[in-house]
Write a protein that holds these residues in place. Structure first.
Motif, PDB file in Angstrom:
ATOM      1  N   ASN A   1     -47.669 -47.012  32.883  1.00 53.30           N
ATOM      2  CA  ASN A   1     -47.123 -47.763  31.776  1.00 53.30           C
ATOM      3  C   ASN A   1     -45.508 -47.201  31.575  1.00 53.30           C
ATOM      4  O   ASN A   1     -44.916 -48.003  30.838  1.00 53.30           O
ATOM      5  CB  ASN A   1     -47.830 -47.269  30.518  1.00 53.30           C
ATOM      6  N   ASP A   2     -45.216 -46.277  32.092  1.00 54.73           N
ATOM      7  CA  ASP A   2     -43.887 -45.560  32.096  1.00 54.73           C
ATOM      8  C   ASP A   2     -42.898 -46.356  32.976  1.00 54.73           C
ATOM      9  O   ASP A   2     -41.655 -46.290  32.884  1.00 54.73           O
ATOM     10  CB  ASP A   2     -43.704 -44.061  31.988  1.00 54.73           C
ATOM     11  N   THR A   3     -43.670 -46.729  34.099  1.00 54.13           N
ATOM     12  CA  THR A   3     -42.600 -47.229  35.247  1.00 54.13           C
ATOM     13  C   THR A   3     -41.768 -48.568  34.533  1.00 54.13           C
ATOM     14  O   THR A   3     -42.391 -49.331  33.856  1.00 54.13           O
ATOM     15  CB  THR A   3     -43.569 -47.825  36.432  1.00 54.13           C
ATOM     16  N   ARG A   4     -40.508 -48.427  35.128  1.00 53.75           N
ATOM     17  CA  ARG A   4     -39.551 -49.537  34.582  1.00 53.75           C
ATOM     18  C   ARG A   4     -38.693 -50.100  35.940  1.00 53.75           C
ATOM     19  O   ARG A   4     -38.628 -49.519  36.975  1.00 53.75           O
ATOM     20  CB  ARG A   4     -38.570 -49.064  33.612  1.00 53.75           C
ATOM     21  N   ILE A   5     -38.197 -51.234  35.709  1.00 56.43           N
ATOM     22  CA  ILE A   5     -37.483 -51.913  36.493  1.00 56.43           C
ATOM     23  C   ILE A   5     -36.017 -52.188  35.988  1.00 56.43           C
ATOM     24  O   ILE A   5     -36.005 -52.602  35.115  1.00 56.43           O
ATOM     25  CB  ILE A   5     -38.102 -53.231  37.142  1.00 56.43           C
ATOM     26  N   ILE A   6     -34.974 -51.573  36.675  1.00 57.62           N
ATOM     27  CA  ILE A   6     -33.774 -51.618  36.062  1.00 57.62           C
ATOM     28  C   ILE A   6     -33.180 -53.087  37.017  1.00 57.62           C
ATOM     29  O   ILE A   6     -32.883 -52.723  38.402  1.00 57.62           O
ATOM     30  CB  ILE A   6     -32.891 -50.498  36.319  1.00 57.62           C
ATOM     31  N   VAL A   7     -32.960 -53.931  36.356  1.00 55.69           N
ATOM     32  CA  VAL A   7     -32.255 -55.188  37.004  1.00 55.69           C
ATOM     33  C   VAL A   7     -30.942 -55.007  36.952  1.00 55.69           C
ATOM     34  O   VAL A   7     -30.017 -54.808  36.057  1.00 55.69           O
ATOM     35  CB  VAL A   7     -32.725 -56.333  36.182  1.00 55.69           C
ATOM     36  N   PHE A   8     -30.257 -55.389  38.341  1.00 55.06           N
ATOM     37  CA  PHE A   8     -28.615 -55.443  38.555  1.00 55.06           C
ATOM     38  C   PHE A   8     -28.340 -56.609  39.366  1.00 55.06           C
ATOM     39  O   PHE A   8     -29.370 -57.351  40.043  1.00 55.06           O
ATOM     40  CB  PHE A   8     -28.243 -54.178  38.898  1.00 55.06           C
ATOM     41  N   GLU A   9     -27.011 -57.130  39.276  1.00 55.07           N
ATOM     42  CA  GLU A   9     -26.895 -58.030  40.264  1.00 55.07           C
ATOM     43  C   GLU A   9     -25.805 -57.477  41.199  1.00 55.07           C
ATOM     44  O   GLU A   9     -24.934 -56.208  41.013  1.00 55.07           O
ATOM     45  CB  GLU A   9     -26.000 -59.060  39.425  1.00 55.07           C
TER      46      GLU A   9
END
Length: 153
Positions: free
Chosen positions: A76-84
């Motif tokens: 539940n803590d896992t995140r995806i940091i989106v960048f270009e």
């Protein structure tokens, strides 16, 4: 402090295991929860696969694997940091995103030589000194090399 001055960086702080890392908010498009990831055959091992992010196919990098760390199950803590990067939308999977902080540029030191000799150091910008401890600064533009990007974009 409001806004960002030339002497201050605004950083997204995230964890991989017990280590704290930071990336400049100016490099980050958004932070999302992990959704269903479709694997890509023959992709480099650290590429988890792709997701459909509002109609845009987005490549997901597992930063633990990219840094040679032991993979960890998604929770539940896992995140995806989106960048270009160079016109491609890329997501970087991290254990947790904890906060956004300001860091004065004079509180950023060069990486110690023992670290710069390691392969993963090419992704790193320096070490930030915060009142509650050290922070490793990452340059998102260097997380993928040119030939690796051509495989996934």
């Amino acid at each position: 402090m409001n806004g960002e001055t030339n002497s201050t960086l605004q950083l997204v702080i995230f964890n991989l295991g017990n280590e704290r890392y930071g990336v400049e908010t100016s490099q980050v498009k958004e932070i999302i929860r992990v959704e269903e990831i479709t694997a890509i055959p023959n992709a480099p091992e650290f590429i988890e696969g792709v997701i459909n992010l509002r109609g845009q196919i987005t490549t997901i990098i597992n930063l633990r694997k990219r840094f040679g760390m032991e993979p960890k199950p998604i929770d539940n803590d896992t995140r995806i940091i989106v960048f270009e990067h160079n016109g491609s939308t890329i997501g970087m999977m991290v254990d947790t995103v904890t906060e956004v902080k300001y860091l004065a540029k004079e509180n950023i030191d060069e990486l110690p030589e023992i670290i710069t000799s390691r392969t993963e150091s090419k992704f790193l910008r320096g070490v930030g000194k915060l009142p509650d401890g050290l922070l490793i600064l990452i340059d998102l533009g260097k997380v993928l090399s040119g030939e690796e990007l051509s495989v996934v974009s």
